[in-house]
Design a protein around this motif. Structure first.
Motif, short mmCIF file in Angstrom:
data_model
loop_
_atom_site.label_atom_id
_atom_site.label_comp_id
_atom_site.label_asym_id
_atom_site.label_seq_id
_atom_site.Cartn_x
_atom_site.Cartn_y
_atom_site.Cartn_z
N UNK A 137 -1.57 -6.09 5.94
CA UNK A 137 -2.24 -7.26 6.47
C UNK A 137 -1.77 -7.61 7.86
N UNK A 138 -0.51 -7.35 8.16
CA UNK A 138 0.00 -7.60 9.51
C UNK A 138 -0.68 -6.69 10.52
N UNK A 139 -0.97 -5.44 10.12
CA UNK A 139 -1.71 -4.54 11.01
C UNK A 139 -3.10 -5.11 11.32
N UNK A 140 -3.74 -5.69 10.33
CA UNK A 140 -5.06 -6.29 10.54
C UNK A 140 -4.94 -7.44 11.55
N UNK B 68 -7.11 -2.73 -6.41
CA UNK B 68 -5.74 -3.19 -6.14
C UNK B 68 -5.41 -3.07 -4.65
N UNK B 69 -5.90 -2.03 -4.00
CA UNK B 69 -5.72 -1.89 -2.55
C UNK B 69 -6.27 -3.11 -1.83
N UNK B 70 -7.50 -3.50 -2.18
CA UNK B 70 -8.11 -4.65 -1.52
C UNK B 70 -7.40 -5.94 -1.87
N UNK B 71 -6.95 -6.07 -3.10
CA UNK B 71 -6.25 -7.29 -3.52
C UNK B 71 -4.94 -7.44 -2.75
N UNK B 72 -4.16 -6.36 -2.66
CA UNK B 72 -2.90 -6.41 -1.92
C UNK B 72 -3.15 -6.74 -0.45
N UNK B 73 -4.15 -6.08 0.13
CA UNK B 73 -4.41 -6.27 1.55
C UNK B 73 -4.88 -7.69 1.85
N UNK B 74 -5.74 -8.24 0.99
CA UNK B 74 -6.21 -9.60 1.23
C UNK B 74 -5.06 -10.60 1.14
N UNK C 179 0.82 -1.21 0.00
CA UNK C 179 0.00 0.00 0.00
C UNK C 179 0.85 1.26 0.00
N UNK C 180 2.03 1.24 0.60
CA UNK C 180 2.89 2.42 0.61
C UNK C 180 3.32 2.82 -0.80
#
Length: 786
Positions: free
Chosen positions: A700-703, A734-740, A405-406
């Motif tokens: 994802x680690x933050x989640x 793409x934000x959601x894809x990366x995060x998932x 995300x960065x």
């Protein structure tokens, strides 16, 4: 332009007004009259035979570099100069000519404010008139603002402001440039190379003008009343899911033509909205330059480094069935990507250069008229297909380069205007809480489990009363249209496709009903308003569209002191408004613009803080919560809780969920980091309601950290806007894809088959050797060591 004419941009127009066989659009009518073009009678207040074009002036950052670009790429010749190029000079102007076209490029004190707001662009369309004083008086009577009154007894030159930051200088007909200009022999170049560089342009065919929705009719009326222009074409244009209104006006002599376009707010935002956003208001989108042989001209321009819009090959495959072309071979048209249209008088050949403006807000059209009077209406669909395909390809290329995300944050920072980026990214005060949100999250260290069969980690859960593909929802954020023309509509589509719940902000820039239609019904976030009837109307709207809940923000009795916005005195662009509020509760645009509604501040547009202070009610208290509970059966969530005592009271009052949040570090600077408050809040509610974490989530680690400390899920804020800015719907996806993907990795690597298992994961809090598990957390006051 901006220091020469730098990088190419793909945004080009979706409009060309004027086919005589198409239905015309009358601005003042709600219906579309049938038949051919409307030839509108006019009466002029002018005292002479009407204006002719003298010159077009650009305000630029670097006049010498821009003039060099016009000379070497487009074949203009420098003919005059004014002022000095030396540092400290208040202005420096260079005039360039080709055929009957005169362009002036100006840098300096007067140009600086324009360039800072809009970038390099057209600032002055100068007219020659018979009587400067009479023309000036007629323009002022028609509604123009005075910029410069006539000078000497013979009238001198004068200037009036027309729309946006565009002015008309008025010169005596004997003058082609203001008197301060003198010859510039040092720029003369009689070499063979210079002769070969000529662009082949003869006339300025027309100006393309983009205005805000609802402004077209008034501008047309002004040019009619002030200068005797006549309306020659009117049209409502619909292409794909976008729509716009267009009208063409022309002076009596026929040498000044304005094609005016406004977006249709009933349709999806399109490229006119993009221009208005990037340009920060109405302005001149492009100039159309005419030539007698477009193929030769484009060959020459291509050799000199000018790039043009790509047109799909299928356009030329179908061209013989649509148009009979005798002037050029189809192969030549295909090679140069020339568009063709025709009317009963002949054919029009046209092409658009790629925008040379960093914001994509100015370019040239090159055209050749072989008898045709049309402006190319039948080319709209081909242009739409070409522009959209190029834009999508560009967005996909950009967002697919991101691996976290960065990366998207870095891309967004380079694309957005600096004041918009600061509005999104900034916090309150010295931004200590904003920074601590991240350091506190980084300080949560997890204790992985082993031998747990994580061959297929599952991210799906139930969140905010709906099924979710991962324990993430989109946080409520105001004004998505600041970063992308489609605003919340693109966000809603991407969220629905990813199975991510969306919380629509009360200050959204798109109507709640449209957001629901684009994806699935969102939750509605509310601030407590002074106007309780307005608040209740919003609740009823949420009920009608099937919103799964209401999220009341309770940490904003007033806006925090956000220094970045204060230093820039950030105000919303005129096309971005909190459309879900009644008109009288929206920010006004200043008394001098003629708008009589909305929250105003003595003739200027209010800042975001001034607007919210005027409409938010700081007296919100627990009895008000009870009143809201009585008004609706929708689930009620509280956002902005940090103290465990407040959380316990909310849970006992029957609140359905609590969002632990410090407003992303945008309210009280020095407030505890949200993740630091999470363990004690979770312990305080004792399972009576769900708890979510907001503020600072970036991976994802933050989640996983939030889940391990007891949260049911998280709200994701700024990264959604980064993706939206970079790639619209595709970027948010793409934000959601990366995060998932990151959540799946984090679950597997921590030995958690799914979100439920993660809530039993042990964590070590920063500054402590003590491990903690969400299932056995004590209701102790939160400390900064968390």
């Amino acid at each position: 332009m901006e220091g020469a004419w730098p990088e190419a941009h793909e945004n080009l127009p979706l409009y060309r007004s004027g086919s005589s066989t198409l239905p015309m659009y009358r601005h003042s009518s709600s219906a579309l009259p049938k038949g051919g073009p409307v030839m509108q009678e006019f009466s002029s207040n002018t005292a002479d035979s009407g204006p002719n074009l003298a010159y077009v002036e650009f305000y630029v950052r670097d006049a010498a570099a821009t003039a060099a670009e016009l000379r070497h790429k487009y074949g203009f010749e420098t003919c005059a100069k004014a002022g000095s190029a030396r540092s400290g000079s208040d202005h420096y102007s260079l005039a360039l000519r080709q055929g009957n076209i005169t362009l002036v490029v100006t840098q300096g004190e007067a140009a600086h404010a324009y360039v800072e707001r809009h970038g390099d662009g057209v600032a002055d369309i100068a007219f020659q008139v018979d009587d400067v004083r009479a023309a000036f008086a007629a323009a002022v009577r028609a509604g123009a603002r005075v910029v410069r009154e006539p000078g000497d007894s013979d009238g001198g030159d004068a200037a009036v402001a027309v729309f946006g930051d565009i002015v008309h200088s008025l010169l005596d007909r004997a003058m082609s440039l203001p008197p301060e200009f003198s010859d510039a022999p040092e720029f003369s170049d009689h070499s063979a190379d210079a002769a070969a560089r000529t662009g082949g342009f003869e006339d300025l065919d027309h100006f393309a003008v983009c205005v805000e929705a609802g402004e077209l009719g008034g501008l047309v009326e002004f040019w009619q009343r002030a200068f005797g222009f006549r309306s020659v074409f009117q049209e409502h244009i619909s292409v794909g899911s976008q729509a716009m209104n267009s009208e063409v006006v022309q002076n009596a002599g026929g040498d000044v033509t304005f094609t005016i376009i406004e977006p249709d707010l009933r349709a999806r935002p399109g490229q006119i909205n993009e221009f208005l956003e990037a340009h920060q208001g109405p302005g001149i989108q492009h100039l159309a330059l005419s030539t007698r042989n477009i193929v030769e001209t484009l060959d020459r321009l291509s050799t000199q480094g000018v790039e043009t819009l790509n047109v799909p090959d299928m356009y030329y495959d179908a061209l013989p069935e649509r148009v009979t072309v005798t002037e050029y071979a189809i192969g030549s048209l295909r090679k140069s990507r020339i568009l063709v249209d025709e009317d009963h008088n002949g054919r029009l050949f046209q092409v658009f250069t790629r925008s040379v403006h960093p914001r994509g807000t100015f370019f040239f059209e090159v055209l050749e008229r072989c008898g045709a009077e049309t402006f190319g209406s039948n080319n709209i669909h081909a242009l739409y297909a070409a522009v959209e395909s190029e834009r999508v390809a560009s967005e996909v290329a950009e967002v697919t380069q991101a691996v976290c995300l960065d990366d998207l944050a870095q891309q967004a920072a380079t694309q957005l205007p600096r004041d918009v980026w600061d509005f999104i990214e900034g916090g309150s005060g010295r931004e200590t809480t904003l920074a601590h949100n991240r350091t506190a999250l980084d300080g949560v260290r997890l204790v992985p489990r082993v031998l747990a069969d994580v061959s297929r980690p599952r991210t799906a859960t139930r969140l905010l009363g709906v099924d979710a593909d991962m324990p993430v929802a989109v946080a409520p954020m105001a004004y998505h249209a600041l970063v992308h023309p489609e605003g919340e509509l693109a966000t809603a589509r991407a969220a629905a496709a990813a199975g991510v719940p969306l919380v629509a902000g009360m200050l959204s820039s798109r109507p709640l009903e449209q957001i629901a239609r684009e994806g699935r019904p969102p939750l509605l976030q509310l601030y407590w308003l002074r106007d309780r009837a307005q608040l209740l109307r919003l609740v009823r709207r949420a009920e009608e569209i099937g919103c799964p809940g209401l999220m009341l923000t309770v940490d904003a009795p007033r806006m925090g002191r956000r220094l970045r916005d204060l230093r820039r005195r950030f105000v919303l662009p005129s096309h971005v408004r909190p459309v879900n509020l009644d008109e009288d509760l929206r920010p006004g645009t200043g008394a001098d613009t003629g708008t009589g509604t909305g929250i105003g501040t003595g003739g200027r547009a209010p800042t975001v803080a001034e607007h919210t202070d005027a409409v938010f009610d700081a007296s919100l208290s627990w009895p008000d919560l009870e009143w809201l509970r009585e008004q609706t059966a929708l689930p009620l969530l509280l956002k902005g809780v940090l103290d465990p005592a407040d959380a316990a009271r909310a849970a006992s009052a029957g609140i359905d969920a609590i969002v632990v949040s410090n407003h992303g570090g945008r309210q009280l600077d020095g407030a505890v980091a949200a993740v630091a408050a999470l363990p004690a809040v979770c312990a305080a509610v004792e399972g009576a309601c769900d708890v979510l974490l907001d503020s600072g989530i970036r991976s994802g680690t933050d989640v996983l950290r939030a889940l391990a400390l007891g949260a049911k899920g998280v709200l994701l804020g700024r990264p959604v806007l980064w993706g939206l800015a970079v790639g619209g719907e595709q970027g948010v996806g793409e934000v959601f894809s990366l995060l998932k993907q990151e959540i799946e990795d984090a679950l597997a690597l921590s030995g958690c088959p799914g979100p439920e298992a993660a809530r039993g994961l042990a964590a070590v809090l920063d500054g402590s050797d003590r491990t903690t598990r969400s299932a056995s957390r004590e209701a102790a006051p939160c400390t900064e060591t968390c």
